[in-house]
Design a protein around this motif. Structure first.
Motif, PDB file in Angstrom:
ATOM      1  N   VAL A  16      65.914  37.657  61.058  1.00  0.00           N
ATOM      2  CA  VAL A  16      66.129  36.362  61.462  1.00  0.00           C
ATOM      3  C   VAL A  16      66.536  36.716  62.996  1.00  0.00           C
ATOM      4  N   ILE A  17      67.146  37.833  63.283  1.00  0.00           N
ATOM      5  CA  ILE A  17      67.634  38.366  64.660  1.00  0.00           C
ATOM      6  C   ILE A  17      66.431  38.354  65.635  1.00  0.00           C
ATOM      7  N   ASP A  18      65.276  39.034  65.183  1.00  0.00           N
ATOM      8  CA  ASP A  18      64.224  39.168  65.932  1.00  0.00           C
ATOM      9  C   ASP A  18      63.644  37.504  66.158  1.00  0.00           C
ATOM     10  N   THR A  19      63.858  36.594  65.250  1.00  0.00           N
ATOM     11  CA  THR A  19      63.329  35.117  65.573  1.00  0.00           C
ATOM     12  C   THR A  19      64.177  34.584  66.477  1.00  0.00           C
ATOM     13  N   VAL A  20      65.566  34.951  66.321  1.00  0.00           N
ATOM     14  CA  VAL A  20      66.486  34.371  67.295  1.00  0.00           C
ATOM     15  C   VAL A  20      66.105  34.869  68.871  1.00  0.00           C
ATOM     16  N   PHE A  21      65.704  36.065  69.037  1.00  0.00           N
ATOM     17  CA  PHE A  21      65.276  36.548  70.243  1.00  0.00           C
ATOM     18  C   PHE A  21      63.974  35.641  70.920  1.00  0.00           C
ATOM     19  N   SER A  22      63.356  35.171  69.916  1.00  0.00           N
ATOM     20  CA  SER A  22      62.153  34.362  70.485  1.00  0.00           C
ATOM     21  C   SER A  22      62.411  32.822  70.702  1.00  0.00           C
ATOM     22  N   GLY A  78      81.040  26.117  56.164  1.00  0.00           N
ATOM     23  CA  GLY A  78      80.971  24.451  56.257  1.00  0.00           C
ATOM     24  C   GLY A  78      79.645  24.165  56.858  1.00  0.00           C
ATOM     25  N   VAL A  79      79.227  23.265  56.216  1.00  0.00           N
ATOM     26  CA  VAL A  79      77.755  22.945  56.750  1.00  0.00           C
ATOM     27  C   VAL A  79      77.671  22.554  58.227  1.00  0.00           C
ATOM     28  N   LYS A  80      78.533  21.990  58.687  1.00  0.00           N
ATOM     29  CA  LYS A  80      78.597  21.531  60.219  1.00  0.00           C
ATOM     30  C   LYS A  80      78.670  22.641  61.082  1.00  0.00           C
ATOM     31  N   ASN A  81      78.934  23.791  60.596  1.00  0.00           N
ATOM     32  CA  ASN A  81      78.879  25.421  61.576  1.00  0.00           C
ATOM     33  C   ASN A  81      77.757  26.065  61.073  1.00  0.00           C
ATOM     34  N   LEU A  82      76.937  25.539  60.408  1.00  0.00           N
ATOM     35  CA  LEU A  82      75.682  26.371  60.066  1.00  0.00           C
ATOM     36  C   LEU A  82      74.579  26.124  61.212  1.00  0.00           C
ATOM     37  N   VAL A  83      73.900  27.024  61.670  1.00  0.00           N
ATOM     38  CA  VAL A  83      72.561  26.734  62.687  1.00  0.00           C
ATOM     39  C   VAL A  83      71.281  27.319  62.060  1.00  0.00           C
ATOM     40  N   THR A  84      70.277  26.264  62.099  1.00  0.00           N
ATOM     41  CA  THR A  84      69.014  26.416  61.589  1.00  0.00           C
ATOM     42  C   THR A  84      68.268  27.119  62.608  1.00  0.00           C
ATOM     43  N   ILE A  85      67.412  28.155  62.075  1.00  0.00           N
ATOM     44  CA  ILE A  85      66.580  29.115  63.115  1.00  0.00           C
ATOM     45  C   ILE A  85      65.150  29.038  62.431  1.00  0.00           C
ATOM     46  N   ILE A  86      64.374  28.422  63.700  1.00  0.00           N
ATOM     47  CA  ILE A  86      62.962  28.376  63.356  1.00  0.00           C
ATOM     48  C   ILE A  86      62.166  29.192  64.453  1.00  0.00           C
ATOM     49  N   HIS A  87      61.417  29.909  63.441  1.00  0.00           N
ATOM     50  CA  HIS A  87      60.165  30.704  64.561  1.00  0.00           C
ATOM     51  C   HIS A  87      59.399  29.809  65.158  1.00  0.00           C
ATOM     52  N   ASP A  95      57.585  14.257  61.104  1.00  0.00           N
ATOM     53  CA  ASP A  95      58.570  13.390  60.157  1.00  0.00           C
ATOM     54  C   ASP A  95      59.296  14.376  59.193  1.00  0.00           C
ATOM     55  N   VAL A  96      59.122  15.546  58.912  1.00  0.00           N
ATOM     56  CA  VAL A  96      59.908  16.427  58.190  1.00  0.00           C
ATOM     57  C   VAL A  96      61.539  16.318  58.545  1.00  0.00           C
ATOM     58  N   LYS A  97      62.456  16.576  57.522  1.00  0.00           N
ATOM     59  CA  LYS A  97      63.648  16.474  57.591  1.00  0.00           C
ATOM     60  C   LYS A  97      63.992  17.958  57.076  1.00  0.00           C
ATOM     61  N   ILE A  98      64.792  18.617  57.958  1.00  0.00           N
ATOM     62  CA  ILE A  98      65.286  20.152  57.673  1.00  0.00           C
ATOM     63  C   ILE A  98      67.056  20.169  58.037  1.00  0.00           C
ATOM     64  N   GLY A  99      67.460  20.476  56.954  1.00  0.00           N
ATOM     65  CA  GLY A  99      69.246  20.484  56.778  1.00  0.00           C
ATOM     66  C   GLY A  99      69.759  21.451  58.026  1.00  0.00           C
ATOM     67  N   LYS A 100      70.905  21.877  57.621  1.00  0.00           N
ATOM     68  CA  LYS A 100      71.576  22.991  58.429  1.00  0.00           C
ATOM     69  C   LYS A 100      71.474  24.220  57.825  1.00  0.00           C
ATOM     70  N   GLY A 101      71.440  25.335  58.480  1.00  0.00           N
ATOM     71  CA  GLY A 101      71.507  26.767  58.042  1.00  0.00           C
ATOM     72  C   GLY A 101      70.298  27.286  57.719  1.00  0.00           C
ATOM     73  N   CYS A 102      69.402  26.633  57.883  1.00  0.00           N
ATOM     74  CA  CYS A 102      67.766  27.164  57.021  1.00  0.00           C
ATOM     75  C   CYS A 102      67.574  28.126  58.117  1.00  0.00           C
ATOM     76  N   PHE A 103      66.330  28.985  57.481  1.00  0.00           N
ATOM     77  CA  PHE A 103      65.470  29.752  58.205  1.00  0.00           C
ATOM     78  C   PHE A 103      63.917  29.316  57.876  1.00  0.00           C
TER      79      PHE A 103
END
Length: 175
Positions: A16-22, A78-87, A95-103
């Motif tokens: 996850v950290i490496d993905t955030v770097f990108s 709390g869901v509102k405090n979650l960050v989704t991280i996408i490589h 048209d895809v729906k992605i919630g909070k806090g996903c990787f």
């Protein structure tokens, strides 16, 4: 730039950290973990997992593979405090729906009209075909293939390399 604290310093946390770097829109300010690890990949430990309460003004990403623990911590934060991280190598239809806090990991494909709930892990090289539903806290390991119209129920784990044929509903772990 959004600042995020990563919860978890195991193997998944390092990915996850490496993905955030990108991702130029995110910055990791530290991590919380109960192990003796004090830093990794240049990121410092801020405290134990129970220290979440001290950092309420920040956003979090829960980098823990255990679905039940991820759910417990997600509800605490709390869901509102979650960050989704996408490589950046992931391909996700518009048209895809992605919630909070996903990787969403490296080389993942998510096709048209699929829906991902909150706090889901989709690991390296997984393919989610069109019209799939992944409920909250579910987890696809590496190289999973979901045929079209598959539903993965809350907290279900699918092991690496598994193929789930189209239209199936998965209510429990597949290992």
């Amino acid at each position: 730039m959004e600042k995020v604290i990563i919860i978890g310093a195991g193997g998944h946390g390092r990915v996850v950290i490496d993905t955030v770097f990108s991702n130029p829109n995110l910055e990791v300010i530290g991590f919380l973990d109960d192990s003796d690890i004090e830093s990794f990949l240049g990121i410092s430990k801020l405290g134990k997992i129970l220290d979440i309460e001290k950092f309420k003004e920040f956003k979090f990403h829960i980098a823990i593979g255990n679905n039940s623990l991820r759910k417990e911590l997600g509800e605490k934060v709390g869901v509102k405090n979650l960050v989704t991280i996408i490589h950046p190598t992931a391909y996700i239809c518009r048209d895809v729906k992605i919630g909070k806090g996903c990787f969403i990991g490296t080389n993942v494909v998510i096709n048209s009209k699929s829906k991902l709930g909150n706090n889901i892990i989709v690991n390296t090289g997984s393919i989610i075909e069109h019209d799939c539903i992944l409920e909250n806290y579910s987890h696809l390991s590496y190289g999973v293939l979901l045929g079209s119209g598959v539903t993965i129920k809350e907290k279900a784990y699918i092991e690496m390399g598994e193929i789930v044929k189209r239209g199936l509903i998965v209510e429990r772990d597949i290992r």
